[in-house]
Scaffold this motif. Structure first.
Motif, PDB file in Angstrom:
ATOM      1  N   THR A 287      -6.245 -30.851  -0.599  1.00 35.26           N
ATOM      2  CA  THR A 287      -7.223 -30.874  -1.498  1.00 35.26           C
ATOM      3  C   THR A 287      -8.776 -30.644  -0.986  1.00 35.26           C
ATOM      4  OG1 THR A 287      -7.586 -33.370  -0.783  1.00 35.26           O
ATOM      5  CG2 THR A 287      -6.864 -33.181  -2.756  1.00 35.26           C
TER       6      THR A 287
ATOM      7  N   PHE B 209     -13.255 -29.878   0.774  1.00 35.35           N
ATOM      8  CA  PHE B 209     -13.998 -31.503   1.058  1.00 35.35           C
ATOM      9  C   PHE B 209     -14.889 -31.651   0.173  1.00 35.35           C
ATOM     10  CE2 PHE B 209     -16.104 -27.983   1.571  1.00 35.35           C
ATOM     11  CZ  PHE B 209     -17.727 -28.016   1.395  1.00 35.35           C
TER      12      PHE B 209
ATOM     13  N   LYS C 165      -2.290 -34.746   0.863  1.00 32.15           N
ATOM     14  CA  LYS C 165      -3.432 -34.171   2.246  1.00 32.15           C
ATOM     15  C   LYS C 165      -4.926 -33.225   2.694  1.00 32.15           C
ATOM     16  CE  LYS C 165      -4.447 -31.368   4.785  1.00 32.15           C
ATOM     17  NZ  LYS C 165      -6.577 -31.382   5.599  1.00 32.15           N
TER      18      LYS C 165
ATOM     19  N   SER D 173       1.780 -27.619   7.052  1.00 27.55           N
ATOM     20  CA  SER D 173       1.994 -26.989   6.571  1.00 27.55           C
ATOM     21  C   SER D 173       3.247 -26.183   7.064  1.00 27.55           C
ATOM     22  CB  SER D 173       1.380 -25.437   6.444  1.00 27.55           C
ATOM     23  OG  SER D 173       0.035 -25.056   6.099  1.00 27.55           O
TER      24      SER D 173
ATOM     25  N   THR E  95      -6.792 -27.348  -3.693  1.00 32.09           N
ATOM     26  CA  THR E  95      -7.716 -26.951  -4.041  1.00 32.09           C
ATOM     27  C   THR E  95      -8.888 -26.628  -2.720  1.00 32.09           C
ATOM     28  OG1 THR E  95      -8.522 -27.492  -6.374  1.00 32.09           O
ATOM     29  CG2 THR E  95     -10.751 -26.556  -5.218  1.00 32.09           C
ATOM     30  N   GLY E  96      -9.262 -25.879  -2.405  1.00 25.40           N
ATOM     31  CA  GLY E  96      -9.899 -24.959  -1.690  1.00 25.40           C
ATOM     32  C   GLY E  96     -10.248 -23.504  -1.206  1.00 25.40           C
ATOM     33  N   SER E  97     -10.101 -22.822  -0.269  1.00 23.45           N
ATOM     34  CA  SER E  97     -10.586 -21.691  -0.131  1.00 23.45           C
ATOM     35  C   SER E  97      -9.410 -20.998  -0.307  1.00 23.45           C
ATOM     36  CB  SER E  97     -11.303 -21.071   1.349  1.00 23.45           C
ATOM     37  OG  SER E  97     -10.301 -21.439   2.019  1.00 23.45           O
TER      38      SER E  97
ATOM     39  N   THR F 194      -7.158 -19.395   2.617  1.00 25.05           N
ATOM     40  CA  THR F 194      -6.104 -21.170   2.707  1.00 25.05           C
ATOM     41  C   THR F 194      -5.115 -20.890   1.677  1.00 25.05           C
ATOM     42  OG1 THR F 194      -7.461 -22.961   3.587  1.00 25.05           O
ATOM     43  CG2 THR F 194      -5.443 -23.420   3.407  1.00 25.05           C
TER      44      THR F 194
ATOM     45  N   THR G   3      -9.734 -21.562  -6.709  1.00 26.50           N
ATOM     46  CA  THR G   3      -9.315 -21.233  -4.906  1.00 26.50           C
ATOM     47  C   THR G   3     -11.306 -20.884  -5.050  1.00 26.50           C
ATOM     48  OG1 THR G   3      -9.132 -19.081  -5.291  1.00 26.50           O
ATOM     49  CG2 THR G   3      -7.475 -20.621  -4.444  1.00 26.50           C
TER      50      THR G   3
ATOM     51  N   CYS H 146     -17.573 -24.315  -5.706  1.00 22.89           N
ATOM     52  CA  CYS H 146     -17.457 -23.480  -6.074  1.00 22.89           C
ATOM     53  C   CYS H 146     -17.460 -22.883  -7.225  1.00 22.89           C
ATOM     54  CB  CYS H 146     -15.672 -23.823  -6.548  1.00 22.89           C
ATOM     55  SG  CYS H 146     -15.021 -24.392  -7.604  1.00 22.89           S
TER      56      CYS H 146
ATOM     57  N   GLU I 202     -18.282 -15.460   0.167  1.00 21.92           N
ATOM     58  CA  GLU I 202     -18.038 -16.152  -0.502  1.00 21.92           C
ATOM     59  C   GLU I 202     -18.784 -17.322   0.872  1.00 21.92           C
ATOM     60  OE1 GLU I 202     -15.148 -19.204  -1.022  1.00 21.92           O
ATOM     61  OE2 GLU I 202     -16.434 -19.743  -2.902  1.00 21.92           O
TER      62      GLU I 202
HETATM   63  N1  LIG Z   1     -11.489 -22.898  -8.399  1.00 23.11           N
HETATM   64  C1  LIG Z   1     -11.515 -24.481  -7.587  1.00 23.11           C
HETATM   65  O1  LIG Z   1     -11.766 -25.046  -8.594  1.00 23.11           O
HETATM   66  C2  LIG Z   1     -12.553 -25.095  -6.534  1.00 23.11           C
HETATM   67  C3  LIG Z   1     -12.954 -26.611  -6.467  1.00 23.11           C
HETATM   68  C4  LIG Z   1     -13.565 -26.865  -5.417  1.00 23.11           C
HETATM   69  C5  LIG Z   1     -13.476 -25.781  -3.826  1.00 23.11           C
HETATM   70  N2  LIG Z   1     -12.636 -24.782  -3.889  1.00 23.11           N
HETATM   71  C6  LIG Z   1     -13.197 -24.188  -3.120  1.00 23.11           C
HETATM   72  O2  LIG Z   1     -12.724 -24.902  -1.772  1.00 23.11           O
HETATM   73  C7  LIG Z   1     -13.413 -24.190  -0.570  1.00 23.11           C
HETATM   74  C8  LIG Z   1     -14.060 -25.365   0.091  1.00 23.11           C
HETATM   75  O3  LIG Z   1     -13.357 -26.074   0.046  1.00 23.11           O
HETATM   76  P1  LIG Z   1     -12.611 -26.295   1.713  1.00 23.11           P
HETATM   77  O4  LIG Z   1     -13.956 -25.931   2.521  1.00 23.11           O
HETATM   78  O5  LIG Z   1     -12.175 -27.578   1.561  1.00 23.11           O
HETATM   79  O6  LIG Z   1     -11.603 -25.368   2.008  1.00 23.11           O
HETATM   80  P2  LIG Z   1     -10.566 -25.307   3.588  1.00 23.11           P
HETATM   81  O7  LIG Z   1      -9.355 -23.693   2.491  1.00 23.11           O
HETATM   82  O8  LIG Z   1     -10.810 -25.062   4.346  1.00 23.11           O
HETATM   83  O9  LIG Z   1      -9.912 -25.818   3.389  1.00 23.11           O
HETATM   84  C9  LIG Z   1      -9.258 -26.997   1.525  1.00 23.11           C
HETATM   85  C10 LIG Z   1      -7.510 -27.481   2.109  1.00 23.11           C
HETATM   86  O10 LIG Z   1      -6.697 -27.560   3.249  1.00 23.11           O
HETATM   87  C11 LIG Z   1      -6.792 -27.732   4.194  1.00 23.11           C
HETATM   88  N3  LIG Z   1      -5.564 -26.563   5.238  1.00 23.11           N
HETATM   89  C12 LIG Z   1      -6.382 -26.142   5.967  1.00 23.11           C
HETATM   90  N4  LIG Z   1      -5.395 -25.216   6.514  1.00 23.11           N
HETATM   91  C13 LIG Z   1      -4.453 -25.372   6.121  1.00 23.11           C
HETATM   92  C14 LIG Z   1      -3.255 -25.136   6.242  1.00 23.11           C
HETATM   93  N5  LIG Z   1      -3.059 -24.696   7.329  1.00 23.11           N
HETATM   94  N6  LIG Z   1      -2.116 -25.340   5.879  1.00 23.11           N
HETATM   95  C15 LIG Z   1      -2.257 -26.851   5.362  1.00 23.11           C
HETATM   96  N7  LIG Z   1      -3.330 -27.043   5.126  1.00 23.11           N
HETATM   97  C16 LIG Z   1      -4.671 -26.106   4.992  1.00 23.11           C
HETATM   98  C17 LIG Z   1      -7.647 -28.557   4.476  1.00 23.11           C
HETATM   99  O11 LIG Z   1      -7.850 -28.984   6.023  1.00 23.11           O
HETATM  100  C18 LIG Z   1      -7.767 -29.309   3.072  1.00 23.11           C
HETATM  101  O12 LIG Z   1      -8.060 -30.233   3.781  1.00 23.11           O
HETATM  102  C19 LIG Z   1     -14.755 -23.046  -1.198  1.00 23.11           C
HETATM  103  O13 LIG Z   1     -14.217 -21.898  -0.693  1.00 23.11           O
HETATM  104  C20 LIG Z   1     -14.760 -23.329  -2.258  1.00 23.11           C
HETATM  105  O14 LIG Z   1     -14.765 -22.236  -3.433  1.00 23.11           O
HETATM  106  C21 LIG Z   1     -12.010 -24.613  -5.405  1.00 23.11           C
END
Ligand SMILES: NC(=O)c1ccc[n+]([C@@H]2O[C@H](COP(=O)([O-])OP(=O)(O)OC[C@H]3O[C@@H](n4cnc5c(N)ncnc54)[C@H](O)[C@@H]3O)[C@@H](O)[C@H]2O)c1
Ligand SMILES: N[C@@H](CCC=O)C(=O)O
Length: 541
Positions: free
Chosen positions: A187, A189, A212, A249, A264-266, A269, A294, A327, A425
């Motif tokens: 998830t 931040f 995580k 991972s 959910t994240g970048s 990733t 993402t 996002c 982004e």
């Molecule tokens: N589309 C959506 O619904 C939505 C919603 C919220 C955020 N986001 C996106 O999330 C991003 C911002 O969030 P962020 O900075 O936390 O994203 P991030 O990808 O840096 O991190 C997301 C999660 O992945 C984990 N992570 C990173 N590398 C990893 C690896 N190698 N193995 C396992 N886990 C790993 C991080 O610790 C975190 O828990 C932006 O790109 C945003 O657009 C998308």
């Protein structure tokens, strides 16, 4: 209990206002003061037991005051992750045998606890740890998470009720089994609600989970875990693993029992996770379900018929609330010159008037800091690049990380609609504006439709109905959440199911029945009451 119960009909949680002098503001201020000084151990939770991860320590700080440490967490080791998976798999038989009503009751109770005695705690943790204003914490940590918990129960019941037809002498049934193995929830931040929803939606459907969270959301995640325990979540159903994710991972993505990823994240990733799973594909017991929401490069398209006040408000709120770290945040705008000439000064003055500061010390503050040093450095680089570029006008914007990671609302006007500011982004309070000649509207729409690889959210601001209809059609695949005369942020569970396509994700719409279908593996059961006892068909004579 074999009866098919009626689950409570969900309604969106009321959003409290936190006006000066209100009771909720006083309660939140008190809780912020308590938690700011708590200096907690932000532990793993494995099989119901809390312990610190075995890897390197990580300070969890207040982004608007980075010298202030809220707690200490540790990177998880490979052994920690292995333990979390083992605890999940051990809990699986009892959890999946529990009736849906018993499971649902836990999450409904969590929603009620959060709506009541836990509200100030999760909001305060989100203000402190993620630098959200009171308003932004309330719509996220309280209301959206409560909505996810309540609406998902109703959607799950709707899913289970979806049954096949039967023919005479036959009874067909569909059994919605959980996945065989464990679900890995990773998830981001930026939303306490998303961090809570990703593990709980899978668990509601009978799955066991390794969760995580992001280290920079770990403070609120810690309290979310405690809330779920108070609601009665049995040990091992959701196991929280702390840290940066490398060990996750390495261990979880190579484990034969990995049954799904709820991410959910970048975009980078998620692509890394997907690639790794592809490489390991023959190692799994079953094909892992991959759900990932993402990145975005979300647009506001203004037509010459737009109301300037509507556009200004959509841009200010859409681009700068929560420091542009949604996002869904508006990060590129296309404005006709006739309109821009009338609104630019007012818009820039409004952006400059927004208060940026310590959201925990002063609950009236509109914006806090960006999440960490890495995000700050990225935004600084983008602003410095814009300042140096001859074709970009920095209409407003600055940064200062001496106390907190502060980036002020930044507006960059650029004549080149293919510049990086319309493509990449940044995930911060940086809005690119392309001003076009009114006569070029159609050409601009064609260009912005696919200049960025993302397709998450977008808005059309217009009064001309033909223009609205044409934009909705032309931009059909450019956004999974499309807004007419509104900002592109602030989707509400049950009202605007959320998610995007292209590089923005698998579009499984968090907080909807579509998402829950990903966490079940249906078994079709056919029972014949009086089975045939002769293999011959009539045509055989
Ligand atoms: N589309 C959506 O619904 C939505 C919603 C919220 C955020 N986001 C996106 O999330 C991003 C911002 O969030 P962020 O900075 O936390 O994203 P991030 O990808 O840096 O991190 C997301 C999660 O992945 C984990 N992570 C990173 N590398 C990893 C690896 N190698 N193995 C396992 N886990 C790993 C991080 O610790 C975190 O828990 C932006 O790109 C945003 O657009 C998308
Ligand atoms: N659902 C939220 C965005 C979540 C992403 O960060 C919104 O619609 O603003």
């Amino acid at each position: 209990m074999d009866a098919i119960s009626n689950v409570p009909v969900p309604a969106n949680e009321r959003v409290y206002g936190y006006a000066p002098g209100s009771a909720e503001r006083e309660t939140l201020e008190d809780r912020i003061k308590e938690l700011a000084g708590a200096s907690l151990d932000l532990t793993l939770t494995i099989g119901g037991e809390q312990r610190l991860g075995g890897g390197a320590p990580i300070d969890v700080v207040q982004p608007h005051n980075h010298a202030s440490v809220l707690g200490r967490t540790n990177d998880a080791t490979a052994q920690d992750v292995q333990d979390a998976i083992s605890a999940a798999l051990q809990a699986a038989p009892a959890w999946r045998s529990l009736s849906f009503d018993e499971r649902a009751a836990i999450f409904l109770k969590a929603a009620d606890l959060l709506a009541g005695p836990w509200r100030a705690t999760l909001n305060a943790a989100t203000v402190l740890g993620q630098s959200k204003s009171a308003q932004q914490a309330e719509i996220d940590a309280a209301c959206e998470l409560i909505d996810f918990l309540r609406f998902n129960v109703a959607y799950a019941r709707q899913l289970y009720a979806d049954q096949p037809i039967s023919s005479p002498g036959v009874w067909n049934r569909m059994e919605y089994r959980p996945l065989e193995g464990f679900v890995l929830a990773i998830t981001p931040f930026n939303f306490t609600a998303i961090a809570g929803n990703l593990p709980t939606s899978a668990a509601l459907m009978g799955n066991v989970v390794v969760w995580k969270p992001s280290p920079t959301q770990q403070f609120a995640a810690h309290f979310t875990m405690r809330l779920l325990e108070e609601a009665g979540l049995p040990p091992g159903v959701i196991n929280l693993v702390t840290g940066n994710g490398q060990a996750v991972s390495e261990v979880a993505l190579g484990h034969p029992a990995l049954a799904g990823i709820h991410f959910t994240g970048s975009t980078p990733t998620f692509q890394h996770l997907w690639r790794t799973i592809g490489t390991n594909i023959s190692a799994y017991h079953t094909y892992p379900r991959l759900v990932g929401e993402t990145g975005g490069k979300d647009f506001v398209l203004a037509h010459p018929s737009a109301d300037p006040a509507v556009l200004t408000t959509a841009l200010v709120r859409g681009a700068f609330e929560y420091q542009g770290q949604k996002c869904s945040a508006a990060s590129r705008a296309y404005v006709p010159r006739s309109l821009w000439n009338r609104m630019r000064d007012d818009f820039v003055a409004t952006a400059e008037s927004l208060t940026v500061g310590d959201v925990a010390a002063d609950l009236s503050t509109f914006m806090g800091a960006v999440i960490d040093a890495r995000a700050f450095a990225k935004h600084k680089e983008a602003i410095d690049r814009a300042r140096a570029a001859s074709n970009i006008d920095v209409l407003t914007g600055s940064y200062d990380d001496s106390v907190g990671y502060f980036v002020k609302p930044t507006v960059l006007e650029c004549a080149d609609p293919s510049d990086e500011i319309f493509v990449k982004e940044y995930f911060g309070p940086i809005l690119g504006v392309h001003v076009y000649e009114d006569r070029d509207y159609d050409r601009v729409v064609d260009q912005m439709e696919n200049v960025s690889p993302y397709a998450l959210t977008g808005s059309i601001i217009a009064q001309d109905r033909y223009a609205i209809a044409a934009a909705a059609e032309r931009l059909r695949f450019a956004a999974g959440n499309f807004y007419v005369n509104d900002k592109p942020t602030g989707a509400v569970v049950g009202q605007q199911p959320f998610g995007g396509g292209r590089a923005s994700g698998t579009n499984d719409k968090a907080g909807s029945i579509f998402n829950l279908t990903r966490w079940v593996s249906a078994r079709a059961i056919k029972e014949t009451f009086v089975p045939p006892t002769d293999h011959r068909y009539p045509h055989m004579g």
